[in-house]
Structures are given as structure tokens and as C-alpha cells.
Motif scaffolding. Sequence first.
Motif, PDB file in Angstrom:
ATOM      1  N   GLY A  89       0.787  -1.162   0.101  1.00  0.00           N
ATOM      2  CA  GLY A  89      -0.083  -0.450   0.055  1.00  0.00           C
ATOM      3  C   GLY A  89       0.965   1.938  -0.222  1.00  0.00           C
ATOM      4  N   ARG A  90       1.915   1.463   0.635  1.00  0.00           N
ATOM      5  CA  ARG A  90       3.073   2.682   0.013  1.00  0.00           C
ATOM      6  C   ARG A  90       4.142   2.503  -1.499  1.00  0.00           C
ATOM      7  NH1 ARG A  90       6.307   3.100   4.227  1.00  0.00           N
ATOM      8  NH2 ARG A  90       6.631   0.818   5.094  1.00  0.00           N
ATOM      9  N   PHE A  91       4.460   1.056  -1.450  1.00  0.00           N
ATOM     10  CA  PHE A  91       5.098   0.649  -1.813  1.00  0.00           C
ATOM     11  C   PHE A  91       4.342   0.639  -3.365  1.00  0.00           C
ATOM     12  CE2 PHE A  91       9.811   0.243   1.030  1.00  0.00           C
ATOM     13  CZ  PHE A  91       9.281   1.309   1.462  1.00  0.00           C
ATOM     14  N   THR A  92       5.064   0.616  -4.619  1.00  0.00           N
ATOM     15  CA  THR A  92       5.116   0.203  -5.650  1.00  0.00           C
ATOM     16  C   THR A  92       6.108  -0.160  -6.696  1.00  0.00           C
ATOM     17  OG1 THR A  92       2.704   1.381  -5.602  1.00  0.00           O
ATOM     18  CG2 THR A  92       3.936   0.938  -7.920  1.00  0.00           C
ATOM     19  N   ILE A  93       5.528  -1.117  -7.104  1.00  0.00           N
ATOM     20  CA  ILE A  93       7.442  -1.979  -8.392  1.00  0.00           C
ATOM     21  C   ILE A  93       6.873  -1.627 -10.029  1.00  0.00           C
ATOM     22  CG2 ILE A  93       6.335  -4.248  -8.322  1.00  0.00           C
ATOM     23  CD1 ILE A  93       9.966  -5.061  -7.824  1.00  0.00           C
ATOM     24  N   SER A  94       7.640  -1.613 -10.538  1.00  0.00           N
ATOM     25  CA  SER A  94       6.970  -1.737 -11.430  1.00  0.00           C
ATOM     26  C   SER A  94       8.426  -1.773 -12.363  1.00  0.00           C
ATOM     27  CB  SER A  94       6.482  -0.096 -12.132  1.00  0.00           C
ATOM     28  OG  SER A  94       7.714   0.728 -12.269  1.00  0.00           O
ATOM     29  N   ARG A  95       8.290  -2.387 -13.796  1.00  0.00           N
ATOM     30  CA  ARG A  95       9.460  -2.118 -14.585  1.00  0.00           C
ATOM     31  C   ARG A  95       8.596  -1.918 -16.218  1.00  0.00           C
ATOM     32  NH1 ARG A  95      10.142  -8.714 -14.425  1.00  0.00           N
ATOM     33  NH2 ARG A  95      12.248  -7.791 -15.888  1.00  0.00           N
ATOM     34  N   ASP A  96       9.955  -1.594 -17.226  1.00  0.00           N
ATOM     35  CA  ASP A  96      10.323  -1.329 -18.422  1.00  0.00           C
ATOM     36  C   ASP A  96      11.001  -2.270 -19.408  1.00  0.00           C
ATOM     37  OD1 ASP A  96      10.441   0.267 -20.899  1.00  0.00           O
ATOM     38  OD2 ASP A  96      10.504   1.811 -19.443  1.00  0.00           O
ATOM     39  N   ASN A  97      10.762  -2.917 -19.429  1.00  0.00           N
ATOM     40  CA  ASN A  97      11.656  -3.558 -20.644  1.00  0.00           C
ATOM     41  C   ASN A  97      12.042  -3.266 -21.711  1.00  0.00           C
ATOM     42  OD1 ASN A  97      10.916  -6.017 -18.579  1.00  0.00           O
ATOM     43  ND2 ASN A  97       9.044  -7.078 -19.769  1.00  0.00           N
ATOM     44  N   SER A  98      11.875  -2.222 -22.041  1.00  0.00           N
ATOM     45  CA  SER A  98      12.231  -1.786 -23.361  1.00  0.00           C
ATOM     46  C   SER A  98      13.740  -0.987 -23.123  1.00  0.00           C
ATOM     47  CB  SER A  98      11.047  -0.733 -24.201  1.00  0.00           C
ATOM     48  OG  SER A  98      11.017   0.239 -23.479  1.00  0.00           O
ATOM     49  N   MET A  99      13.647  -0.348 -21.536  1.00  0.00           N
ATOM     50  CA  MET A  99      14.523   0.416 -21.309  1.00  0.00           C
ATOM     51  C   MET A  99      15.695  -0.443 -19.942  1.00  0.00           C
ATOM     52  SD  MET A  99      14.057   3.562 -22.281  1.00  0.00           S
ATOM     53  CE  MET A  99      15.444   4.023 -21.354  1.00  0.00           C
ATOM     54  N   HIS A 100      15.188  -1.828 -19.572  1.00  0.00           N
ATOM     55  CA  HIS A 100      15.772  -2.590 -19.266  1.00  0.00           C
ATOM     56  C   HIS A 100      15.984  -2.697 -17.468  1.00  0.00           C
ATOM     57  CE1 HIS A 100      17.949  -4.817 -22.754  1.00  0.00           C
ATOM     58  NE2 HIS A 100      16.486  -4.720 -22.587  1.00  0.00           N
ATOM     59  N   THR A 101      15.099  -2.110 -17.253  1.00  0.00           N
ATOM     60  CA  THR A 101      14.787  -0.985 -16.004  1.00  0.00           C
ATOM     61  C   THR A 101      13.677  -1.027 -14.891  1.00  0.00           C
ATOM     62  OG1 THR A 101      16.005   1.144 -16.406  1.00  0.00           O
ATOM     63  CG2 THR A 101      14.857   1.535 -14.358  1.00  0.00           C
ATOM     64  N   VAL A 102      13.718  -2.019 -13.560  1.00  0.00           N
ATOM     65  CA  VAL A 102      13.061  -2.361 -12.341  1.00  0.00           C
ATOM     66  C   VAL A 102      12.829  -0.717 -11.654  1.00  0.00           C
ATOM     67  CG1 VAL A 102      14.612  -3.421 -10.717  1.00  0.00           C
ATOM     68  CG2 VAL A 102      12.071  -3.579 -10.735  1.00  0.00           C
ATOM     69  N   ILE A 103      11.887  -0.278 -11.897  1.00  0.00           N
ATOM     70  CA  ILE A 103      11.523   0.995 -10.431  1.00  0.00           C
ATOM     71  C   ILE A 103      10.595   0.019  -9.128  1.00  0.00           C
ATOM     72  CG2 ILE A 103      10.245   3.438  -9.828  1.00  0.00           C
ATOM     73  CD1 ILE A 103      12.439   3.064 -12.644  1.00  0.00           C
ATOM     74  N   LEU A 104      11.614   0.982  -8.162  1.00  0.00           N
ATOM     75  CA  LEU A 104      10.575   1.064  -6.878  1.00  0.00           C
ATOM     76  C   LEU A 104       9.651   2.351  -6.148  1.00  0.00           C
ATOM     77  CD1 LEU A 104       9.069  -1.292  -4.678  1.00  0.00           C
ATOM     78  CD2 LEU A 104      11.922  -0.652  -3.067  1.00  0.00           C
ATOM     79  N   GLN A 105       9.032   2.466  -6.478  1.00  0.00           N
ATOM     80  CA  GLN A 105       8.164   4.266  -5.918  1.00  0.00           C
ATOM     81  C   GLN A 105       7.886   3.759  -4.495  1.00  0.00           C
ATOM     82  OE1 GLN A 105       8.425   6.905  -7.547  1.00  0.00           O
ATOM     83  NE2 GLN A 105       7.262   7.635  -5.729  1.00  0.00           N
ATOM     84  N   LEU A 106       8.358   4.898  -3.937  1.00  0.00           N
ATOM     85  CA  LEU A 106       8.569   4.793  -2.577  1.00  0.00           C
ATOM     86  C   LEU A 106       7.262   5.414  -1.486  1.00  0.00           C
ATOM     87  CD1 LEU A 106      11.114   3.206  -2.264  1.00  0.00           C
ATOM     88  CD2 LEU A 106      12.297   3.466  -0.754  1.00  0.00           C
ATOM     89  N   ASN A 107       6.542   5.648  -0.818  1.00  0.00           N
ATOM     90  CA  ASN A 107       5.660   6.097  -0.222  1.00  0.00           C
ATOM     91  C   ASN A 107       5.298   6.276   0.789  1.00  0.00           C
ATOM     92  OD1 ASN A 107       5.721   7.719  -3.036  1.00  0.00           O
ATOM     93  ND2 ASN A 107       3.334   6.661  -3.564  1.00  0.00           N
ATOM     94  N   SER A 108       4.901   7.872   1.258  1.00  0.00           N
ATOM     95  CA  SER A 108       4.342   7.347   2.690  1.00  0.00           C
ATOM     96  C   SER A 108       5.495   7.227   3.828  1.00  0.00           C
ATOM     97  CB  SER A 108       3.500   7.001   3.069  1.00  0.00           C
ATOM     98  OG  SER A 108       1.858   7.719   2.041  1.00  0.00           O
ATOM     99  N   LEU A 109       6.622   7.374   3.825  1.00  0.00           N
ATOM    100  CA  LEU A 109       7.938   6.778   3.977  1.00  0.00           C
ATOM    101  C   LEU A 109       8.001   7.017   5.476  1.00  0.00           C
ATOM    102  CD1 LEU A 109      10.504   7.499   0.845  1.00  0.00           C
ATOM    103  CD2 LEU A 109      10.238   5.490   1.729  1.00  0.00           C
ATOM    104  N   ARG A 110       8.442   5.762   6.453  1.00  0.00           N
ATOM    105  CA  ARG A 110       8.817   6.031   8.016  1.00  0.00           C
ATOM    106  C   ARG A 110      10.349   5.883   8.262  1.00  0.00           C
ATOM    107  NH1 ARG A 110       4.103   1.053   8.320  1.00  0.00           N
ATOM    108  NH2 ARG A 110       2.292   2.080   7.123  1.00  0.00           N
ATOM    109  N   ALA A 111      10.514   6.478   9.499  1.00  0.00           N
ATOM    110  CA  ALA A 111      11.741   5.834   9.502  1.00  0.00           C
ATOM    111  C   ALA A 111      12.350   4.376   9.572  1.00  0.00           C
ATOM    112  CB  ALA A 111      12.204   6.401  11.013  1.00  0.00           C
ATOM    113  N   GLU A 112      11.660   3.686   9.871  1.00  0.00           N
ATOM    114  CA  GLU A 112      11.823   2.435   9.716  1.00  0.00           C
ATOM    115  C   GLU A 112      12.289   1.712   8.476  1.00  0.00           C
ATOM    116  OE1 GLU A 112       9.249   3.104  11.289  1.00  0.00           O
ATOM    117  OE2 GLU A 112       7.798   2.022  11.217  1.00  0.00           O
TER     118      GLU A 112
END
Lengths: 107, 121
Positions: free
Chosen positions: B66-89
Motif C-alpha cells: 500500500g505504500r511501495f509500488t514495483i514496476s518495470r520497463d522492459n524496453s529500458m531494462h529498468t525496474v523501479i521501486l516507488q516509495l511513498n509515505s516513508l517511515r523511519a523504519e
Amino acid sequence: DIQMTQSPSSLSASVGDRVTITCRASQGISNYLAWFQQKPGKAPKSLIYAASNLQSGVPSKFSGSGSGTDFTLTISNLQPEDFATYYCQQYNSYPLSFGGGTKVQIK
Amino acid sequence: EVQLLESGGGLVQPGGSLRLSCAASGFTFSSYSMSWVRQAPGKGLEWVSSISSGGDFRYYADSVKGRFTISRDNSMHTVILQLNSLRAEDTAVYFCAKTVPTTRASAIDYWGQGTLVTVSS
């Protein structure tokens, strides 16, 4: 979720020793078990997959065994470069889970 | 030679967001699932998320769902991790990992060098 328990959490050994690390799964995972080595400040390195298969380039001094819930990693003829922290990890099901790690230190 | 190069880490305030990227090379990117694993300072390894080769299956640890989202772009050979609502932990080194599909979940065979995320005010 599957819990992975490693023992011991740390051990002291001498160069030339043979050491064994144990990993226990909270439920059966067949042989979907991997082992990793990590040195301080570095990324983990994959050693073993499917409980007993060496990754490419990993020396045969490392060996793994087990199936179901109980697994072992054995390191023969311990050398200075083998002093590190070792982790087991199950990939039988999501969420993937790691053991807490075993730090192998020089005696 | 398989190479995984993470970027995007840094210092962020609690509640903030970051976007981590992992640039892959040396293998047929679109054929492999990918994962993120993190390690808090002085602690062990914690699996965060995985994505299938085509991007149609995504898995998350409960701690980030619910806070992080993983995605990928196979044309760019890249994987992304979007981090939202970040906490100290969430403070940790985040490792990108190449994974090999099995009849069960995916097995990690290669790791990137990691990128440090620090959540602090």
C-alpha cells in the motif's frame, strides 16, 4: 507466512576448520532454499540454490543439504575470505523470507 | 556479465517519497523476474517486493504493501521501486536482485550494490 530460523547466530572458527550452519523453515519448503554470503559493506553474493546446487563460480568448499524443513550449509577448509555473514532464504512461496543470519568470525 | 545498478536513494523526511531505479545489463531482461531486498543498518536482509518478467504479477511484503509500488520497463531494462509515505523504519540499503523463475516463487541469483535510503527529519 514461512519463518526461517538460523543457528547459531554467530560462531568463531579457525582457518582450516569445517563449519556447519543450520536453517529451519516453519513449514515444509521442499528444496526451495538458497544460501547467500555477505561481507561488511558489500552486497550479498549468491552461493547455493535449490538447497544443494552451487551457483556458477562458487567453489566446491561450500555445500548445502536438506529438504523439507531442515537445511545445512557446510564450509570446508575455512579461509580468511570466508569470514562473513551467511543467510538462508526460502523461495517456496511469497512472501519470500530470510533467516536472521550467521556471522562466521575468526577465532 | 550481469550488472545491476541502483540509483535514487537519499535523505527524505517522514511521509515523503522516493523513486529507486535499477538499470540491468548482461542478460535478457524481459525474461526474468526482478526483486528488491532491503537491509536496515546493522540488521539482516528483508525481502521487499518482486515483479514477474512481463510485469503482470507483483508481490509485496506486508510492511510495505500500500505504500511501495514495483514496476518495470522492459524496453529500458529498468525496474523501479516507488516509495511513498516513508517511515523511519524504512531506512535501509535497498538492493535490486535478478531472480530466476521456478515452479514456486523466484530465486535470487544476482545482486546489485545497493542504494541507501535514509528517512529522517
